[in-house]
Design a protein around this motif. Structure first.
Motif, PDB file in Angstrom:
ATOM      1  N   GLY A   1       0.813  -1.215   0.000  1.00 59.66           N
ATOM      2  CA  GLY A   1       0.000   0.000   0.000  1.00 59.66           C
ATOM      3  C   GLY A   1       0.845   1.262   0.000  1.00 59.66           C
ATOM      4  N   VAL A   2       0.418   2.267  -0.746  1.00 60.80           N
ATOM      5  CA  VAL A   2       1.080   3.573  -0.774  1.00 60.80           C
ATOM      6  C   VAL A   2       0.350   4.491   0.208  1.00 60.80           C
ATOM      7  CG1 VAL A   2       1.694   5.573  -2.174  1.00 60.80           C
ATOM      8  CG2 VAL A   2       1.818   3.278  -3.163  1.00 60.80           C
ATOM      9  N   LEU A   3       1.045   4.897   1.251  1.00 55.93           N
ATOM     10  CA  LEU A   3       0.447   5.739   2.285  1.00 55.93           C
ATOM     11  C   LEU A   3       0.548   7.222   1.955  1.00 55.93           C
ATOM     12  CD1 LEU A   3       1.948   3.907   5.400  1.00 55.93           C
ATOM     13  CD2 LEU A   3      -0.318   3.582   4.396  1.00 55.93           C
ATOM     14  N   ARG A   4       1.643   7.613   1.303  1.00 57.11           N
ATOM     15  CA  ARG A   4       1.856   9.033   0.988  1.00 57.11           C
ATOM     16  C   ARG A   4       2.712   9.144  -0.262  1.00 57.11           C
ATOM     17  NH1 ARG A   4       3.672  12.903   5.740  1.00 57.11           N
ATOM     18  NH2 ARG A   4       1.556  12.330   6.345  1.00 57.11           N
ATOM     19  N   LEU A   5       2.377  10.121  -1.102  1.00 63.97           N
ATOM     20  CA  LEU A   5       3.113  10.366  -2.345  1.00 63.97           C
ATOM     21  C   LEU A   5       3.182  11.871  -2.526  1.00 63.97           C
ATOM     22  CD1 LEU A   5       4.180   8.546  -4.780  1.00 63.97           C
ATOM     23  CD2 LEU A   5       2.103   9.220  -5.956  1.00 63.97           C
ATOM     24  N   GLU A   6       4.401  12.439  -2.563  1.00 64.72           N
ATOM     25  CA  GLU A   6       4.527  13.898  -2.706  1.00 64.72           C
ATOM     26  C   GLU A   6       5.746  14.262  -3.544  1.00 64.72           C
ATOM     27  OE1 GLU A   6       5.271  15.810   1.089  1.00 64.72           O
ATOM     28  OE2 GLU A   6       6.107  13.962   1.885  1.00 64.72           O
ATOM     29  N   GLU A   7       5.605  15.341  -4.315  1.00 65.25           N
ATOM     30  CA  GLU A   7       6.728  15.836  -5.113  1.00 65.25           C
ATOM     31  C   GLU A   7       7.599  16.719  -4.238  1.00 65.25           C
ATOM     32  OE1 GLU A   7       7.519  18.604  -9.046  1.00 65.25           O
ATOM     33  OE2 GLU A   7       5.745  17.319  -8.996  1.00 65.25           O
ATOM     34  N   MET A   8       8.917  16.516  -4.320  1.00 67.28           N
ATOM     35  CA  MET A   8       9.862  17.263  -3.497  1.00 67.28           C
ATOM     36  C   MET A   8      10.854  17.989  -4.398  1.00 67.28           C
ATOM     37  SD  MET A   8       9.235  16.225  -0.234  1.00 67.28           S
ATOM     38  CE  MET A   8      10.759  16.417   0.675  1.00 67.28           C
ATOM     39  N   GLN A   9      11.207  19.221  -3.988  1.00 69.85           N
ATOM     40  CA  GLN A   9      12.288  19.955  -4.643  1.00 69.85           C
ATOM     41  C   GLN A   9      13.492  19.947  -3.704  1.00 69.85           C
ATOM     42  OE1 GLN A   9      12.465  21.565  -7.607  1.00 69.85           O
ATOM     43  NE2 GLN A   9      10.374  21.227  -8.292  1.00 69.85           N
ATOM     44  N   MET A  10      14.691  19.935  -4.272  1.00 74.10           N
ATOM     45  CA  MET A  10      15.882  20.076  -3.443  1.00 74.10           C
ATOM     46  C   MET A  10      15.898  21.466  -2.812  1.00 74.10           C
ATOM     47  SD  MET A  10      18.809  18.368  -5.890  1.00 74.10           S
ATOM     48  CE  MET A  10      20.163  18.881  -4.853  1.00 74.10           C
TER      49      MET A  10
END
Length: 306
Positions: A281-290
């Protein structure tokens, strides 16, 4: 005028030790140019060369479109204010009396004192002896002295050094207001990445005396490679599944998730499908920038390995 400051192959050696190496700065008019680098990288030496306090070993300097030469240095400095290292002051004199002395040294009228005291918000403390000032007030007095004569160019070397959080915010707000209100161009050095990120419009990064990046803050952030951070019901198994599928995946250092070093829709879709097939299961998915700090470390590590 395309650039307020331009240097060409600016170099400073102390004996056989190079402190600044082939530096080519380009500071646009009206900008807040963040001169960023670790302690000992050559920032202060560069600023002292711009002011004529240190003689370059090689290279050339242009300020306000004119070459900096011995015969025109004083003329150019009339349009330049500076705060290098700790501000100098007479502790037994008041803030106003200190600024009167600076006016005499700069050969500018004392009528500008009220204005600069107002800019740095010291008008209510102008008659107080400077030895009773807090560090933040002394920094603001140093900035007021630099602003006398309303220079077109302002050089500030680590202006938030030693200030508490409230003082740092106050100094930052002051610096950010100057280009818009008074048409000044500001070159500000710092080793505090977060400060430059909140102040600057343009950035130059120096490492071991050499410039390793120069451009707008926006273009620096474009160096940050976006990535996807995900948390799953079984991060260890998820890592193996994605790695076996040759997806660019890495474990988060805190051990609480994974990074997919891609934001392509096809890769994200593939990632989700593979995990679903394995009933992870995928609990969290977020795009991140350095962050700017991560970009800085990436650039300086690359330079150190050359």
């Amino acid at each position: 005028m395309e650039h307020i400051i331009t240097t060409q192959a600016l170099t400073k050696n102390y004996g056989s030790k190079p402190v600044v190496r082939d530096l080519t700065l380009k500071v646009p008019p009206g900008s807040i140019y963040g001169f960023l680098g670790p302690n000992g990288a050559g920032k202060s030496t560069t600023m002292k060369m711009l002011l004529g306090l240190v003689k370059p070993t090689a290279g050339s300097i242009f300020i306000l479109g004119k070459p900096v030469l011995e015969e025109n240095r004083l003329e150019l400095l009339k349009n330049t204010g500076s705060l290098i290292e700790s501000p100098a002051y007479y502790g037994h004199l008041s803030a106003r009396e200190n600024l009167q002395i600076v006016c005499t040294l700069k050969n500018v009228p004392e009528t500008g004192i009220d204005s600069v005291l107002r800019i740095v918000r010291l008008e209510k403390q102008q008659d107080k002896k400077v030895k009773h000032f807090s560090l933040g007030m002394k920094q603001r007095l140093g900035l007021a002295a630099a602003l006398l004569g309303h220079p077109r160019l302002l050089l500030l070397d680590e202006p938030t050094n030693g200030l508490d959080p409230a003082g740092i915010q106050e100094m930052r707000e002051l610096i950010c207001s100057l280009p818009g209100k008074y048409g000044m161009t500001i070159l500000v050095s710092s080793h505090l990445l977060s400060e430059i990120d909140q102040m600057a419009t343009h950035v130059g990064i120096i490492e071991k005396g050499a410039l390793i990046f120069q451009g707008s803050l926006e273009s620096l952030h474009r160096h940050s490679r976006a990535r996807i951070r995900l948390r799953t019901t079984d991060n260890g198994r998820a890592f193996c599944v994605l790695k076996n599928a040759q997806l660019p995946v890495a474990a988060d250092k805190d051990g609480h998730g994974l990074f997919l070093h891609s934001t392509e829709d096809s890769r994200v879709l593939q990632c989700g499908r593979l995990l679903a097939e394995q009933e992870i299961g995928v609990l969290r998915l977020e795009e991140m920038q350095m962050s700017l700090e991560e970009i800085f470390l990436k650039l300086t590590e690359k330079q150190a390995s050359l």
